[in-house]
Design a protein around this motif. Structure first.
Motif, PDB file in Angstrom:
ATOM      1  N   PRO A   1       0.831  -1.209   0.000  1.00 61.72           N
ATOM      2  CA  PRO A   1       0.000   0.000   0.000  1.00 61.72           C
ATOM      3  C   PRO A   1       0.864   1.258   0.000  1.00 61.72           C
TER       4      PRO A   1
ATOM      5  N   GLU B   1       0.761   3.842   1.873  1.00 61.79           N
ATOM      6  CA  GLU B   1       1.184   4.281   3.199  1.00 61.79           C
ATOM      7  C   GLU B   1       2.457   3.558   3.650  1.00 61.79           C
TER       8      GLU B   1
ATOM      9  N   ASP C   1      -0.399   0.610   8.243  1.00 66.94           N
ATOM     10  CA  ASP C   1      -1.713   0.278   8.796  1.00 66.94           C
ATOM     11  C   ASP C   1      -2.234   1.400   9.681  1.00 66.94           C
TER      12      ASP C   1
ATOM     13  N   ARG D   1      -3.952   4.043   7.712  1.00 65.67           N
ATOM     14  CA  ARG D   1      -5.295   3.651   7.289  1.00 65.67           C
ATOM     15  C   ARG D   1      -6.258   3.628   8.479  1.00 65.67           C
TER      16      ARG D   1
ATOM     17  N   ARG E   1      -7.560   7.052   9.039  1.00 68.00           N
ATOM     18  CA  ARG E   1      -8.495   7.510   8.018  1.00 68.00           C
ATOM     19  C   ARG E   1      -9.906   6.981   8.236  1.00 68.00           C
ATOM     20  N   VAL E   2     -10.022   5.793   8.822  1.00 69.30           N
ATOM     21  CA  VAL E   2     -11.348   5.169   8.945  1.00 69.30           C
ATOM     22  C   VAL E   2     -11.877   5.175  10.376  1.00 69.30           C
TER      23      VAL E   2
END
Length: 401
Positions: free
Chosen positions: A11, A13, A126, A129, A132-133
């Motif tokens: 990914p 990131e 990770d 991410r 972000r969520v």
């Protein structure tokens, strides 16, 4: 030894985390503090050998392209042997000048280098991410691996489910040691029956042989792994941003910062989106998250003795502002006043920090900015003030002149 996950496409990131870590030769891994390992790439006992960039290039390829360990080992080993960085040798310890026997390259060390860097990069990616969520998945659950050998304390943490912003994750976000394969999973809410309170830190004293420093490390975590690499990277993002802004022309810098005050990240800082609590020791890892708020004028820069032209605000300051009893919590738009105050103050006091006042209608506002030891410029206070304080400030300035 690698997980199947390693052979997928990395990914963005994960890639960004690794690429933003410059090489730093060291003699001992402990020369760098845990958070520094998130900001720089090093391999112990590479100081004095022209091999660190070779190792970094191979690790980067492994991280980005998900190269399996066997390929990483077979491609890197001949290079290290050709440069003499292999086996046990007598070398000079640059800290003491003593000749010591040290293990340089070996298949076991390459395996450890590969494993540690892959897992750290994955964890930092990770974390990006997770942030972000977190509006829809606001919890993290501590998970273990399928490895046969599991550390007892790590096993005791399995199932622990806490808010993403809980300070426990600043020290216990996995991996939590050499070859640790624990992980964390985002959750919308805790599962039935899982622990929802942070396990005790139970800190133990540990002395860094490389620096002589003694510090406390939570039980069950290997020294050097008691940090969150993704969180450390977030903290440093503001410093990198400041450097880029300082390199701009004056007009471009001012316009860029004006636009950045409209960015949702600035609202995150102002509203203490990281949930910083000054009474929680673990929160010290996030207290310095910052965002640019104003461009410094040449006059103000001369008064502060700085080369920087960017004023930033930290989450710690935002949290302090929210607790101030002298005024209502500030709105995002109030921070637009900082630039106007710096540009044309009605009164100034320079006593190390720089206090500036400016009237907006009949109401004076005060901004305080300071220069740090690293030559960063931080906004430490913004508030409406009493008119008599402006008069005192003006008198002080005149007296000082």
């Amino acid at each position: 030894m690698a997980d199947e996950k390693l052979f997928q496409t990395a990914p963005k990131e994960v890639v960004d985390y690794f690429k933003r870590r410059p090489s730093r030769p060291t003699f001992h891994w402990a020369e760098m503090a845990p958070r520094e390992h998130a900001l720089g790439f090093t391999v112990a006992r590479t100081a004095g050998f022209d091999v660190l960039d070779d190792i970094r290039s191979a690790v980067q390829k492994a991280v980005v392209d998900r190269v399996p360990f066997a390929q990483f080992r077979d491609e890197l080993t001949p290079i290290l042997k050709a440069k003499g960085w292999w086996g046990v040798k007598q070398i000079t310890d640059p800290r003491t000048g003593e000749i010591v026997k040290a293990q340089l390259g070996s298949l076991r060390r390459l395996d450890l280098i590969y494993d540690a860097n892959i897992r750290s990069a994955e964890a930092a990616g990770d974390w990006g991410r997770i942030q972000r969520v977190k509006d829809v998945l606001p919890y993290l659950e501590y998970m273990t691996s399928t490895s046969e050998r599991k550390r007892p304390l790590h096993l005791s943490w399995v199932g622990t489910t806490l808010p993403v912003d809980d300070d426990w994750w600043s020290t216990h976000y996995p991996p939590n040691g050499w070859r640790c394969k624990c992980r964390a999973r985002s959750r919308a809410e805790p599962r039935d029956g899982v622990p929802t309170e942070a396990p005790p830190l139970d800190p133990r004293s540990w002395t860094n042989r490389a620096t002589g420093e003694t510090r406390m490390v939570p039980a069950g975590i290997d020294p050097g792994w008691d940090s969150n690499p993704g969180m450390s990277r977030e903290q440093m993002a503001g410093k990198r941003m400041t450097a880029k802004l300082d390199a701009m022309t004056t007009d471009v810098r001012r316009e860029t910062i004006a636009q950045m005050r409209k960015d949702p990240v600035f609202e995150y800082v102002v509203d203490n989106g990281a949930g910083y609590k000054p009474t929680m020791p673990g929160d010290h890892a996030i207290r310095d998250l910052r965002w640019p708020v104003a461009a410094l004028s040449d006059d103000a820069a001369r008064a502060l003795g700085t080369t920087s032209r960017t004023v930033a605000m930290t989450i710690a300051t935002a949290e302090k502002q929210s607790r101030a009893r002298r005024h209502q919590p500030l709105a995002i738009a109030d921070y637009d006043l900082v630039q106007q105050i710096i540009d044309a103050p009605d009164a100034v006091i320079d006593d190390g920090d720089l206090a500036l006042w400016r009237y907006f209608g009949e109401r004076p506002w005060k901004a305080v900015i300071k220069r740090t030891a690293e030559d960063e410029i931080l906004l430490t206070s913004l508030r409406p003030d009493a008119a008599e304080n402006v008069g005192k400030a003006a008198k002080s300035r005149i007296k000082g002149d």
